[in-house]
Design an enzyme around this catalytic site. Structure first.
Site, PDB file in Angstrom:
ATOM      1  N   HIS A   1       0.911  -1.529  -0.130  1.00  0.00           N
ATOM      2  CA  HIS A   1       0.148  -0.415  -0.095  1.00  0.00           C
ATOM      3  C   HIS A   1       1.069   1.314  -0.235  1.00  0.00           C
ATOM      4  O   HIS A   1       1.200   1.908  -1.012  1.00  0.00           O
ATOM      5  CB  HIS A   1      -1.050   0.520   1.166  1.00  0.00           C
ATOM      6  CG  HIS A   1      -1.988   1.165   0.996  1.00  0.00           C
ATOM      7  ND1 HIS A   1      -3.492   1.419   1.042  1.00  0.00           N
ATOM      8  CD2 HIS A   1      -1.632   2.299   1.944  1.00  0.00           C
ATOM      9  CE1 HIS A   1      -3.282   2.441   1.220  1.00  0.00           C
ATOM     10  NE2 HIS A   1      -2.464   2.708   1.997  1.00  0.00           N
ATOM     11  N   GLU A   2       1.953   1.448   0.760  1.00  0.00           N
ATOM     12  CA  GLU A   2       3.079   2.314   0.781  1.00  0.00           C
ATOM     13  C   GLU A   2       3.501   2.348  -0.408  1.00  0.00           C
ATOM     14  O   GLU A   2       3.335   3.981  -0.894  1.00  0.00           O
ATOM     15  CB  GLU A   2       3.538   2.414   2.372  1.00  0.00           C
ATOM     16  CG  GLU A   2       2.955   2.507   3.852  1.00  0.00           C
ATOM     17  CD  GLU A   2       2.499   3.783   3.486  1.00  0.00           C
ATOM     18  OE1 GLU A   2       2.316   4.953   3.322  1.00  0.00           O
ATOM     19  OE2 GLU A   2       0.893   3.327   3.607  1.00  0.00           O
TER      20      GLU A   2
ATOM     21  N   HIS B   1       1.543   4.016  -3.203  1.00  0.00           N
ATOM     22  CA  HIS B   1       1.428   5.879  -3.085  1.00  0.00           C
ATOM     23  C   HIS B   1       2.477   6.736  -3.702  1.00  0.00           C
ATOM     24  O   HIS B   1       2.577   7.576  -4.213  1.00  0.00           O
ATOM     25  CB  HIS B   1       1.524   6.236  -0.962  1.00  0.00           C
ATOM     26  CG  HIS B   1       0.336   5.972  -1.266  1.00  0.00           C
ATOM     27  ND1 HIS B   1      -0.931   6.803  -1.502  1.00  0.00           N
ATOM     28  CD2 HIS B   1       0.005   5.578   0.324  1.00  0.00           C
ATOM     29  CE1 HIS B   1      -1.976   6.371  -0.499  1.00  0.00           C
ATOM     30  NE2 HIS B   1      -1.663   5.903   0.484  1.00  0.00           N
TER      31      HIS B   1
ATOM     32  N   GLU C   1      -6.564   6.524  -1.756  1.00  0.00           N
ATOM     33  CA  GLU C   1      -6.030   6.265  -0.923  1.00  0.00           C
ATOM     34  C   GLU C   1      -6.121   4.590  -1.248  1.00  0.00           C
ATOM     35  O   GLU C   1      -5.907   3.536  -1.390  1.00  0.00           O
ATOM     36  CB  GLU C   1      -7.044   5.990   0.343  1.00  0.00           C
ATOM     37  CG  GLU C   1      -6.674   7.075   1.773  1.00  0.00           C
ATOM     38  CD  GLU C   1      -5.708   5.933   2.188  1.00  0.00           C
ATOM     39  OE1 GLU C   1      -5.437   4.944   2.182  1.00  0.00           O
ATOM     40  OE2 GLU C   1      -3.898   6.662   2.285  1.00  0.00           O
TER      41      GLU C   1
END
Length: 265
Positions: free
Chosen positions: A135-136, A139, A197
């Site tokens: 997820h990070e 980004h 997100e």
């Protein structure tokens, strides 16, 4: 009259400075380039490490590094297969575990990742770490921090480029950058917009699957994150991030596609 002229100038700047997220097609504001952002990112990351207790050589720290390397390899493979290897040009992947009670993790532009020990109990195991890592990193791959920094600079009247902003107001520019990557927030993982997100969720699911981690574990992680917060969240339409139910529903909708990557690797 002046307000109309200012609005027209701003609209022109917005249109001229828009970029497209290659992996989703979403348009995003981008008044700074990676060539400008990456040196700042590496400098700030070094400062964070100097000011923190780094636990990377511990058992848990090595686990974070191992997961990070697997995710990075999956990202490089995914981008190459989808015709966008240029996205990680100039990246210098690095993964560190920092001692902190903050339930937080982040990835600066250029692949500079920090995990805080406060999030590890919610991760529970290596697969949970992979959920967060994917997820990070997503980004960073989708240039969300660069987008947020562009928005922050425009909102503060710093529209002459990053170098000009640093010369004009270095303290404010540095603050905008740190806020853009979620450094310092108690739950920095949730500070991006709803679109960002959900974009990171989708890409992160694919990245962890390609790295050999079961994507079906991702909804459980977000359920634990919600439980950790005590469920005290505002209604989604008042929030800057998707509600846990919507986030989990979207992950489940995307699961079949992610499982194809999981089963083929």
């Amino acid at each position: 009259m002046y307000k109309k002229i200012a609005a027209f100038i701003f609209l022109g700047l917005f249109v001229y400075s828009c970029a497209t997220v290659p992996l989703s097609g979403r348009r995003q504001l981008s008044i700074v380039s990676n060539a400008e952002v990456l040196p700042l990112s590496y400098d700030q990351y070094g400062q964070v490490l100097e000011e923190s207790k780094v636990l990377t050589n511990t058992t848990k720290g090595k686990q974070v590094v191992n997961v990070g390397r697997r995710i990075a390899e999956a990202v490089e493979k995914y981008l190459d297969e989808n015709g966008h290897p240029e996205i990680t040009e100039g990246f210098a992947w690095e993964f560190n575990l920092l001692e902190s009670e903050q339930v937080n993790a982040w990835c600066m532009p250029g692949g500079k990742v920090a995990f805080y020990t406060g999030i590890l109990p919610i991760c529970q195991d290596e697969t949970g770490i992979a959920v967060v890592m994917g997820h990070e990193v997503a980004h960073a791959i989708a240039n969300h921090a660069r987008e947020r920094m562009s928005q922050g600079m425009v909102a503060n009247g710093l529209m002459g480029g990053l170098q000009a902003a640093m010369g004009e107001n270095p303290s404010l520019t540095q603050t905008i950058f740190l806020q853009a990557v979620g450094v310092g927030g108690q739950v920095g993982m949730l500070k991006f917009s709803r679109d960002q997100e959900l974009e990171a969720d989708q890409l992160g699911l694919i990245f962890m699957a390609m790295a050999g981690y079961d994507p079906r574990e991702a909804p459980g992680f977000w359920q634990r994150m919600n439980a950790q917060s005590g469920g005290e969240r505002p209604p989604e339409f008042l929030s800057t991030h998707p509600g846990p139910e919507r986030r989990i529903d979207k992950l489940n909708e995307q699961m079949d596609d992610a499982l194809k990557y999981y089963k083929s690797n």
